[in-house]
Design a protein around this motif. Structure first.
Motif, PDB file in Angstrom:
ATOM      1  N   CYS A  12      -0.748   5.110  -2.182  1.00 30.94           N
ATOM      2  CA  CYS A  12      -0.234   5.575  -0.884  1.00 30.94           C
ATOM      3  C   CYS A  12       1.199   6.070  -1.004  1.00 30.94           C
ATOM      4  O   CYS A  12       1.632   6.921  -0.230  1.00 30.94           O
ATOM      5  N   GLY A  13       1.964   5.536  -1.973  1.00 31.51           N
ATOM      6  CA  GLY A  13       3.343   5.983  -2.165  1.00 31.51           C
ATOM      7  C   GLY A  13       4.313   5.455  -1.131  1.00 31.51           C
ATOM      8  O   GLY A  13       5.510   5.758  -1.185  1.00 31.51           O
ATOM      9  N   LYS A  14       3.822   4.669  -0.171  1.00 36.98           N
ATOM     10  CA  LYS A  14       4.677   4.251   0.950  1.00 36.98           C
ATOM     11  C   LYS A  14       4.811   2.742   1.071  1.00 36.98           C
ATOM     12  O   LYS A  14       5.721   2.258   1.722  1.00 36.98           O
ATOM     13  N   CYS A  15       3.880   2.001   0.474  1.00 32.28           N
ATOM     14  CA  CYS A  15       3.891   0.547   0.691  1.00 32.28           C
ATOM     15  C   CYS A  15       4.946  -0.104  -0.204  1.00 32.28           C
ATOM     16  O   CYS A  15       5.507   0.511  -1.109  1.00 32.28           O
ATOM     17  N   CYS A  59       4.096   0.181  -3.990  1.00 28.41           N
ATOM     18  CA  CYS A  59       4.382   1.524  -4.531  1.00 28.41           C
ATOM     19  C   CYS A  59       5.889   1.714  -4.669  1.00 28.41           C
ATOM     20  O   CYS A  59       6.373   2.192  -5.704  1.00 28.41           O
ATOM     21  N   CYS A  75      -1.296  -0.548  -5.941  1.00 31.36           N
ATOM     22  CA  CYS A  75      -1.220  -0.249  -4.504  1.00 31.36           C
ATOM     23  C   CYS A  75      -2.472  -0.762  -3.798  1.00 31.36           C
ATOM     24  O   CYS A  75      -3.584  -0.419  -4.169  1.00 31.36           O
ATOM     25  N   ASN A 129      -3.556   0.108  -1.013  1.00 35.69           N
ATOM     26  CA  ASN A 129      -4.191   1.189  -0.245  1.00 35.69           C
ATOM     27  C   ASN A 129      -4.728   2.291  -1.149  1.00 35.69           C
ATOM     28  O   ASN A 129      -5.048   3.380  -0.679  1.00 35.69           O
TER      29      ASN A 129
HETATM   30 ZN   LIG Z   1       0.975   1.927  -1.922  1.00 36.58          ZN
END
Ligand SMILES: [Zn+2]
Ligand SMILES: [Zn+2]
Length: 342
Positions: free
Chosen positions: A92-95, A98, A106, A108
């Motif tokens: 996801c690059g956002k959690c 990550c 991740c 997600n």
């Molecule tokens: Zn993530």
């Protein structure tokens, strides 16, 4: 477009599906080669991997390469026509995980061919453009597809923090085991390999393994301890996908050594002798897919550290893909890596 769909366990058929449209940020890839992975075979034989269950019909495949056929709105990636390998995991690059630098873990993550996300065994596949990595001219599509298992290898060895001269045991000489052997040989002091299939054992020896063991003949732990004058190895790497191998790896590691677990056991349970592991104060590391390692993997192939083509034993057109799955599931005909060409 044509896609290879799994309708039930051991029931693969070519089906006609609508060609996907690339969404925002996505590239549409004309898929040219897809490797058959042990994890695909888990779905093929059992219908699930651990607790990830396939909803039939379902498309498998995550080791793939092809050409960029179209780009979706705002997609930033290689131009149309570029041959690319595809890094399959979409974190996801956002959690928090990550952002901490562990996108391979991740929660997600979306992964092609891992339920519920459809896989890449199809003529076209839409995927985030930034995960499409241009292939150098020396690498073909099959090489590109094999960057995925090589990426797993690079990650597992990075996790082990292998130091120059370390001694290593590799349990299981399948595609990733044989890649791990080739990469590790660059800096290891010795690499011992255990593998029950004779063709794989022979290839491990040809590729430079210090010694190889047939666990059907010799007890692998006794063999390894004998090879190392009772010391054990600095790092034992489990790549056997079998329930016994983690326990063997634990017994092979030296005091304060490391065990890296890469394989996925069919029963989703592993056991190991706790007293042995505790007394030795072992570090047991679970290797999860990979981080951003395709650039490193490409350099290892280009320098000839890893010879991928030695591992590519079988190729099939899409229409005969089921044969590839039967071959890999049954470990038949000396198969190491089977590739489906589209
Ligand atoms: Zn993530
Ligand atoms: Zn794979």
């Amino acid at each position: 477009m044509k896609a290879l769909r799994l309708y039930a366990t051991r029931d693969l058929r070519v089906a006609e599906l609508p060609k996907p449209e690339p969404g925002p940020g996505e590239a549409l890839i004309r898929v040219r080669a897809v490797g058959v992975c042990g994890s695909d075979v888990h779905y093929y034989v059992d219908g699930h991997i651990g607790d990830a269950v396939a909803n039939f019909p379902f498309t498998l495949g995550h080791e793939f390469a092809g050409e960029i056929a179209a780009l979706g709105p705002g997609a930033e990636g290689p131009p149309i026509g570029t041959p690319v390998a595809v890094d399959p995991a979409i974190a996801c690059g956002k959690c928090e995980i990550c952002l901490e630098g562990d996108p391979n873990c991740c929660p997600n993550v979306r992964f092609p061919g891992s339920a519920p996300v459809e896989g890449s065994l199809a003529e076209y596949y839409a995927h985030p453009a930034e995960l499409c990595v241009p292939l150098p001219p020396s690498m073909d599509f099959a090489d590109g597809a094999m960057l995925e298992p090589l990426g797993v290898t690079v990650h597992a060895l990075s996790l082990a923090k292998i130091r120059p001269g370390n001694t290593i045991s590799i349990l299981g000489a399948g595609p990733i085991g044989l890649m791990t052997l080739q990469v590790a040989l660059g800096s290891a002091g010795a690499v011992y390999v255990t593998e029950p299939i004779s063709e794989r054992r022979e290839l491990a020896a040809e590729l430079g393994a210090t010694a190889v063991c047939d666990p059907g003949v010799d007890d692998p732990v006794a063999w390894l301890l004998d090879q190392t004058d009772g010391r054990g190895v600095d790092i034992a790497i489990e790549l056997a996908w079998g329930a016994d191998a983690v326990g063997q790896a634990v017994q092979m590691a030296r005091p304060a050594g490391k065990v890296v677990v890469v394989g996925i056991p069919r029963e989703d349970v592993v056991t190991f002798p706790a007293g042995n592991a505790r007394r030795k104060g072992l570090s047991i590391l679970m290797s999860r897919r990979m981080k951003l390692v395709y650039p490193q993997a490409i350099r290892l192939v280009e320098r000839g550290v890893v010879d991928l083509r030695r591992l590519l034993t079988h190729r099939f057109p899409l229409e005969r893909a089921a044969e590839a799955f039967d071959l890999v599931a049954g470990f038949k005909d000396g198969v190491i890596k089977a590739m489906i060409d589209l």
